[in-house]
Design an enzyme around this catalytic site. Structure first.
Site, PDB file in Angstrom:
ATOM      1  CE  LYS A  38      36.868  -1.809  39.605  1.00  8.13           C
ATOM      2  NZ  LYS A  38      37.903  -0.761  39.676  1.00  8.13           N
ATOM      3  NE  ARG A 137      42.891   3.073  35.450  1.00 13.50           N
ATOM      4  CZ  ARG A 137      42.152   2.378  36.316  1.00 13.50           C
ATOM      5  NH1 ARG A 137      42.326   1.076  36.441  1.00 13.50           N
ATOM      6  NH2 ARG A 137      41.238   2.969  37.068  1.00 13.50           N
ATOM      7  CE1 TYR A 265      41.514 -36.948  28.683  1.00 13.11           C
ATOM      8  CE2 TYR A 265      41.333 -34.626  29.251  1.00 13.11           C
ATOM      9  CZ  TYR A 265      40.820 -35.761  28.621  1.00 13.11           C
ATOM     10  OH  TYR A 265      39.646 -35.685  27.950  1.00 13.11           O
TER      11      TYR A 265
HETATM   12  C1  LIG Z   1      37.932  -0.145  40.937  1.00  9.06           C
HETATM   13  C2  LIG Z   1      38.033   1.271  41.291  1.00  9.06           C
HETATM   14  C3  LIG Z   1      37.696   1.710  42.576  1.00  9.06           C
HETATM   15  C4  LIG Z   1      37.324   0.765  43.706  1.00  9.06           C
HETATM   16  O1  LIG Z   1      38.461   0.194  44.233  1.00  9.06           O
HETATM   17  P1  LIG Z   1      38.407  -0.869  45.434  1.00  9.06           P
HETATM   18  O2  LIG Z   1      39.802  -0.999  45.839  1.00  9.06           O
HETATM   19  O3  LIG Z   1      37.827  -2.106  44.849  1.00  9.06           O
HETATM   20  O4  LIG Z   1      37.541  -0.294  46.476  1.00  9.06           O
HETATM   21  C5  LIG Z   1      37.726   3.073  42.820  1.00  9.06           C
HETATM   22  N1  LIG Z   1      38.061   3.943  41.859  1.00  9.06           N
HETATM   23  C6  LIG Z   1      38.403   3.557  40.617  1.00  9.06           C
HETATM   24  C7  LIG Z   1      38.755   4.589  39.600  1.00  9.06           C
HETATM   25  C8  LIG Z   1      38.400   2.213  40.287  1.00  9.06           C
HETATM   26  O5  LIG Z   1      38.730   1.822  39.057  1.00  9.06           O
END
Ligand SMILES: *Cc1c(COP(=O)(O)O)cnc(C)c1O
Length: 396
Positions: A38, A137, A265
Site C-alpha cells: 500500500k 477502525r 528568509y
Molecule cells: C498496513 C497494514 C499491514 C502491514 O503492516 P506493517 O506493520 O507495515 O507490516 C497489515 N495489515 C493491515 C490491515 C494494514 O493496514
C-alpha cells in the site's frame, strides 16, 4: 540519463529482495506471505516492488484502496491482490470483481453490495472477512461475521476464503493477546455453525516478530520489506534489514560567505565563521523538514517532542537536519525554502555545483513526480550513474 534530473529517488531492488529473504527465514513453510504494498509500497514504487517480489515467488499482495490495486493490475501484476478497505458502492465492487481482487468485507452493508455485484457479473470472487477486535477502525462484530457468512455462503460465486483482524498495539502483550483471543472466539463460533474460512491472519510486521504463535497460516508484512523495524522505528542490525530508498539531488550552487552573513528568509541563521554555502534543489514542497505530527499522547510525550526540537536547535547531530555530500554529513541552515534549502560547509570541503547530495526526505512524503531509479545488481557498482542503473521506470 539521470543527469536530466536535478533530483531523483533510488530504490535498490536487491535490498528489497534481501529483506524478503530475511522475512521468509522467520516464516514456517506452511504460512503464506501477504506482501503489503500500500501507499506506493511505502514510498518505494508499488509496481516495481511488487514485480521484484513476484519474481521471487510472492503470489499474494495487499493494498488499502481500489485505485492502488488497479494500478498494479495495469502494470501487469497477475498475482492475488487483496483490498483492505471497504468498497462502498456497487460500481467499485464490480470493478474489483472484474479485476480478480480479493475483497475484504467489513460490514453487513458491504456484504449485500457484494451479493448484488456478484449476481450481475456471475464471476467467482474471493472474500476475506475483516473482524474488529480492538483497533477501532472498521470490521465485523462476532454477530455480524456470522450473519455475513450466512448471507454470502448462499451464493455459489462467492468464495469465503479467509478471515482476519488487525492489531492495535503489538508491544503491549496483554492487549494483543486479548485481541487474538477475541479473533479466535469469532473463528470458533463460525466453525461451530459450519463455516470454515481457510486462510486466517492477524500479524503485521510487529506482531510477526513478537508473537510466532499468531502467524496462523498467513501474515501481512509491509514495514519489514521496506527495511524498517516496526518496533525500533529504525534499522535493526540483528535482523540486518536495509533501507532500499535514497533521495538524491545535485547541488545547484556553492558560494563562500563571510562570517556573520545571514542565511535565508527571516535571517534565522547567521554564519559563525567564514563558510561555503551550498544550495540544494529540494524544499518543503518535497517533504524536506516536514514531520508527521500527531498531537502529543500525554505530557511526557509532549515533553519529549519539545526536547527533540531543542536538541535540533542546539545542532546536536541526529536531531538537526543534515544532508550527505561525498560521504560527509553537513547541516541544513536557516528556514527551508519552498523548493530549495541551504547547507553550510567548512571552507576546506571539496564540494561543487553538480555534486550528488543525499537528502533525508521521508519516503512516504516524497512527491510521486520525482523520478524513481530502480537499481539491480549485476552491474559494476561504480559511482558512475549510468552504469549502476539497469532500468528506469518513470511513473506519472
Ligand atoms: C498496513 C497494514 C499491514 C502491514 O503492516 P506493517 O506493520 O507495515 O507490516 C497489515 N495489515 C493491515 C490491515 C494494514 O493496514
Amino acid at each position: 540519463m539521470a543527469s536530466n534530473y536535478n533530483k531523483w529517488i533510488e530504490i535498490d531492488l536487491d535490498i528489497v529482495r534481501s529483506n524478503l529473504q530475511i522475512v521468509r527465514s522467520k516464516l514456517a513453510e506452511e504460512v503464506r506471505l501477504i506482501a503489503v504494498v500500500k501507499a506506493d509500497a511505502y514510498g518505494h514504487g508499488a509496481p516495481a516492488v511488487a514485480q521484484v517480489l513476484y519474481q521471487e515467488g510472492v503470489d499474494f499482495f495487499a493494498v488499502s484502496y481500489l485505485d492502488e490495486a488497479l494500478r498494479l493490475r495495469q502494470a501487469g501484476l497477475k498475482a492475488s491482490i487483496m483490498l483492505f478497505c471497504p468498497l462502498i458502492c456497487r460500481e467499485d465492487m464490480m470493478e474489483a470483481i472484474e479485476n480478480n481482487l480479493v475483497i475484504s468485507i467489513t460490514s453487513p452493508e458491504e456484504a449485500s453490495l457484494l451479493r448484488e455485484a456478484a449476481a450481475r457479473l456471475n464471476k467467482m470472487v474471493r472474500v476475506h472477512l475483516k473482524v474488529e477486535t480492538g483497533l477501532g477502525r472498521f470490521g465485523l462484530t462476532a454477530e455480524e461475521a456470522l450473519e455475513v457468512c450466512r448471507s454470502l455462503s448462499e451464493n455459489s460465486c462467492i468464495y469465503l476464503e479467509g478471515i482476519y483482524t488487525h492489531m492495535a498495539h503489538a508491544v503491549n502483550r496483554k492487549y494483543t493477546e486479548k485481541q487474538f483471543s477475541r479473533f479466535q472466539q469469532v473463528i470458533r463460533r463460525l466453525e461451530k455453525e459450519g463455516f470454515s474460512l481457510p486462510v486466517k491472519h492477524c500479524a503485521n510486521s510487529a506482531v510477526f516478530l513478537l508473537y510466532p504463535h499468531m502467524h496462523l497460516n498467513a501474515v501481512r508484512i509491509g514495514t519489514l520489506l521496506s527495511g524498517q523495524h516496526p518496533l525500533l522505528g529504525d534499522f535493526n542490525s540483528h535482523l540486518s534489514l536495509k533501507d532500499p530508498y535514497k533521495f538524491k539531488a545535485r547541488v545547484i550552487s556553492v558560494r563562500t560567505k563571510e562570517k556573520g552573513s545571514y542565511l535565508g528568509y527571516f535571517r534565522t541563521y547567521r554564519l559563525k565563521k567564514e563558510s561555503k554555502v551550498a544550495v540544494i534543489p529540494v524544499g518543503f514542497v518535497d517533504g524536506l523538514a516536514l514531520e508527521i505530527a500527531n498531537p502529543p499522547l500525554n505530557w511526557i510525550d509532549f515533553l519529549k517532542m519539545q526536547i527533540k526540537r531543542f536538541l535540533a536547535y542546539l545542532d546536536v547531530p541526529g536531531f538537526n537536519l543534515q544532508v550527505k555530500i561525498n560521504g560527509s554529513l553537513y547541516p541544513v541552515r536557516g528556514k527551508v525554502f519552498m523548493q530549495m534549502a541551504l547547507v553550510e560547509l567548512p571552507l576546506e570541503a571539496d564540494v561543487k555545483a553538480g555534486d550528488e547530495v543525499e537528502i533525508p526526505v521521508r519516503k512516504t512524503l516524497a512527491r510521486p513526480d520525482v523520478p524513481r531509479l530502480y537499481i539491480r545488481e549485476g552491474e559494476a557498482g561504480k559511482l558512475d550513474f549510468a552504469n549502476k542503473v539497469t532500468y528506469l521506470v518513470e511513473e506519472g
